[in-house]
Design a protein around this motif. Structure first.
Motif, PDB file in Angstrom:
ATOM      1  N   ARG A  77      14.252  12.433  -0.093  1.00  0.00           N
ATOM      2  CA  ARG A  77      12.814  12.629   0.187  1.00  0.00           C
ATOM      3  C   ARG A  77      12.508  12.396   1.662  1.00  0.00           C
ATOM      4  NH1 ARG A  77      12.259  11.235  -5.175  1.00  0.00           N
ATOM      5  NH2 ARG A  77      11.001  12.752  -6.317  1.00  0.00           N
ATOM      6  N   ASP A 134       4.380   0.176   3.215  1.00  0.00           N
ATOM      7  CA  ASP A 134       3.522   0.914   4.137  1.00  0.00           C
ATOM      8  C   ASP A 134       2.767   1.941   3.288  1.00  0.00           C
ATOM      9  OD1 ASP A 134       2.890   3.317   5.741  1.00  0.00           O
ATOM     10  OD2 ASP A 134       3.801   2.193   7.383  1.00  0.00           O
ATOM     11  N   PRO A 135       1.416   1.969   3.356  1.00  0.00           N
ATOM     12  CA  PRO A 135       0.653   2.841   2.442  1.00  0.00           C
ATOM     13  C   PRO A 135       1.066   4.312   2.527  1.00  0.00           C
ATOM     14  CG  PRO A 135      -0.818   1.425   3.725  1.00  0.00           C
ATOM     15  CD  PRO A 135       0.559   1.174   4.242  1.00  0.00           C
ATOM     16  N   LEU A 136       1.253   4.818   3.767  1.00  0.00           N
ATOM     17  CA  LEU A 136       1.613   6.227   3.928  1.00  0.00           C
ATOM     18  C   LEU A 136       3.006   6.491   3.345  1.00  0.00           C
ATOM     19  CD1 LEU A 136       0.934   9.009   5.020  1.00  0.00           C
ATOM     20  CD2 LEU A 136       1.827   8.315   7.245  1.00  0.00           C
ATOM     21  N   LEU A 138       4.471   4.850   0.998  1.00  0.00           N
ATOM     22  CA  LEU A 138       4.422   4.776  -0.466  1.00  0.00           C
ATOM     23  C   LEU A 138       3.809   6.040  -1.061  1.00  0.00           C
ATOM     24  CD1 LEU A 138       3.427   1.064  -1.185  1.00  0.00           C
ATOM     25  CD2 LEU A 138       5.648   2.184  -1.484  1.00  0.00           C
ATOM     26  N   LYS A 139       2.753   6.540  -0.378  1.00  0.00           N
ATOM     27  CA  LYS A 139       2.112   7.763  -0.858  1.00  0.00           C
ATOM     28  C   LYS A 139       3.117   8.916  -0.855  1.00  0.00           C
ATOM     29  CE  LYS A 139      -2.124  10.450   0.129  1.00  0.00           C
ATOM     30  NZ  LYS A 139      -2.243  10.988  -1.190  1.00  0.00           N
ATOM     31  N   LEU A 140       4.005   8.915   0.152  1.00  0.00           N
ATOM     32  CA  LEU A 140       5.014   9.978   0.270  1.00  0.00           C
ATOM     33  C   LEU A 140       6.309   9.619  -0.460  1.00  0.00           C
ATOM     34  CD1 LEU A 140       4.372  10.750   4.030  1.00  0.00           C
ATOM     35  CD2 LEU A 140       4.030  12.358   2.162  1.00  0.00           C
ATOM     36  N   GLN A 141       6.297   8.509  -1.165  1.00  0.00           N
ATOM     37  CA  GLN A 141       7.473   8.044  -1.927  1.00  0.00           C
ATOM     38  C   GLN A 141       8.722   7.972  -1.060  1.00  0.00           C
ATOM     39  OE1 GLN A 141       7.779  10.590  -5.550  1.00  0.00           O
ATOM     40  NE2 GLN A 141       5.889  11.456  -4.739  1.00  0.00           N
ATOM     41  N   CYS A 156      11.502   0.039   2.585  1.00  0.00           N
ATOM     42  CA  CYS A 156      10.332   0.914   2.718  1.00  0.00           C
ATOM     43  C   CYS A 156      10.103   1.153   4.206  1.00  0.00           C
ATOM     44  CB  CYS A 156       9.098   0.259   2.084  1.00  0.00           C
ATOM     45  SG  CYS A 156       7.673   1.356   2.075  1.00  0.00           S
TER      46      CYS A 156
ATOM     47  N   ASP B 106       6.625  17.007  -8.993  1.00  0.00           N
ATOM     48  CA  ASP B 106       6.318  16.219  -7.808  1.00  0.00           C
ATOM     49  C   ASP B 106       5.606  17.137  -6.810  1.00  0.00           C
ATOM     50  OD1 ASP B 106       6.357  14.739  -5.477  1.00  0.00           O
ATOM     51  OD2 ASP B 106       8.335  13.887  -5.881  1.00  0.00           O
ATOM     52  N   ILE B 108       3.613  16.811  -4.205  1.00  0.00           N
ATOM     53  CA  ILE B 108       3.674  16.564  -2.758  1.00  0.00           C
ATOM     54  C   ILE B 108       4.978  17.149  -2.191  1.00  0.00           C
ATOM     55  CG2 ILE B 108       3.853  14.803  -0.957  1.00  0.00           C
ATOM     56  CD1 ILE B 108       2.083  13.012  -2.605  1.00  0.00           C
ATOM     57  N   TYR B 109       6.089  16.853  -2.887  1.00  0.00           N
ATOM     58  CA  TYR B 109       7.377  17.308  -2.356  1.00  0.00           C
ATOM     59  C   TYR B 109       7.644  18.787  -2.589  1.00  0.00           C
ATOM     60  CZ  TYR B 109       8.531  13.259   0.046  1.00  0.00           C
ATOM     61  OH  TYR B 109       8.488  12.288   0.986  1.00  0.00           O
TER      62      TYR B 109
END
Lengths: 280, 128
Positions: A77, A134-136, A138-141, A156, B106, B108-109
């Motif tokens: 990711r 970090d919020p961003l 985490l949002k982007l996994q 993270c 998913d 977003i991805y």
């Protein structure tokens, strides 16, 4: 050089095996060695050299990534998210390369190579591993785990926008110079985003193939990719990189690493000199 | 929930991804070796000055031209076909990721991967 193509192929193959070997042992990758090998030692035009280097970069990085992905170090990711930056950068770099004079490209190449050598010699300072959510990120996994002797460790990343921006620059240099930009990619992940070093290097490797492919298509269309040059270089670099990884797994290469990096620094200075004097 | 062997876990996807990359590199290398042997047998005694940039002939600049030449058993065309397979490997890797992110639902991805795919396609099918 006035030699027939069989001789040229043989010289290129041997040179490429050495380049792949040095690339693996110095930690810099094959691309940064192929370009000086072709331009300085064999007097090949830098456009052909960049096209050839890009192709070999895709080969070595895909080959190595195949192993790393299976070991569970690379973060697919993170790789994909940052590839948006590196591929757009690579297309930009290939586009810029179209109107920059060869001398300018050689000078930029020399300085980038010097910077990479400096980073390789410095080693990697034990950076902290980002664990605070970090919020961003985490949002982007972008968080993940990687195998250690004590079991899976979680991480993270932080400073995601900064890392992304640095990746854009890495992409531009990759597209402009025909290199993998591994050093900058690792810098972005390891130092800016605070990812574990092993995750940074393997994810960087994973990304290099896609980044290089994003400019290689443009180079192909411009006629920079020559089959006669690519054949021995591609096969030689792959073989050299494979040998290098076997040596790395079995031997300490501390001294060799320093020696190779000094050789590369000399090549970098030669590139800058050739660019400045217009003797390419 | 017990994992079934067919579940689309990240670990299993990583294994398939690794196999895909390895297959691409091996296939490309085999094609390049074949073309290379043919080339050296026929044209090894030719000379060419690479210190002057002339650019490749039109047929080696586009996927369609390369495939057409390779089918004619032109040795340079076969080498270029191997190069093309190599260029297609990262492309296939991104397509594969797009499919797996879609299966994993998913969104977003899926978007992230689609952007990368668009940039790659722009380059691979670039007409200057």
């Amino acid at each position: 050089m006035d030699i027939n193509l069989l001789t040229l192929t043989s010289i290129l193959f041997v040179g490429a095996v050495v380049a792949g070997l040095i690339g693996a042992l110095s930690g810099l990758g094959g691309g940064v060695i192929i370009v000086p090998l072709l331009t300085i030692l064999l007097k090949v035009d830098i456009k052909y050299a960049i096209g050839t280097a890009l192709v070999s970069v895709i080969a070595t990085s895909s080959g190595a990534a195949a192993a790393y992905v299976k070991e569970g170090y690379s973060n697919v990711r993170i790789g994909m998210f940052l590839e948006v930056a590196t591929t757009i950068g690579a297309v930009t770099g290939a586009w810029v390369a179209g109107w920059l004079p060869a001398e300018t490209i050689a000078i930029v190449f020399g300085f980038v190579l010097l910077g990479s050598v400096a980073m390789a010699l410095r080693g990697h300072p034990e950076g902290e591993i980002g664990e605070k959510p970090d919020p961003l990120a985490l949002k982007l996994q972008l968080n993940g785990t990687f195998p250690t002797p004590n079991g899976l460790q979680s991480y993270c990343p932080t400073h995601v926008p900064g890392g992304w921006a640095m990746m854009f620059v890495a992409g531009i240099l990759s597209g402009l110079l025909g290199i993998g930009s591994g050093a900058l990619k690792v810098l972005a992940m390891d130092q800016i985003m605070k990812l574990p070093f092993k995750v940074s290097t393997t994810t960087s490797n994973f990304m290099i193939g896609v980044t290089a492919a994003a400019s290689a298509g443009i180079y192909l269309n411009r006629g920079y990719i020559d089959p006669v040059l690519c054949m021995p270089v591609l096969l030689g670099v792959l073989l050299g990189a494979l040998l290098g990884s076997k040596i790395l797994a079995h031997a300490k290469v501390g001294v060799l690493r320093v020696v190779f990096n000094i050789v590369l620094a000399a090549l970098a200075v030669q590139m800058i000199y050739s660019g400045l004097t217009g003797s390419l | 929930m017990p994992e079934t062997p067919n579940a689309w876990t990240d670990e299993r996807i990583d294994q398939m991804l690794g196999n895909l990359l390895r297959t691409g590199v091996v296939l490309a290398s085999v094609i390049v070796v074949l073309g290379g042997v043919l080339f050296l047998m026929h044209d090894g005694t030719q000379r060419h000055d690479y210190s002057v940039f002339r650019g490749e002939p039109r047929e080696y600049r586009q996927p369609t031209g390369i495939v057409a030449d390779a089918l004619k058993f032109d040795s340079r065309g076969i080498i270029m076909l191997g190069v093309l397979v190599l260029l297609a490997t990262p492309f296939a890797r991104v397509v594969f990721s797009l499919v797996t992110f879609a299966i994993q639902r998913d969104p977003i991805y899926c978007v992230v991967t689609a952007i990368v795919l668009v940039v790659l396609s722009y380059s691979l099918f670039y007409k200057g």
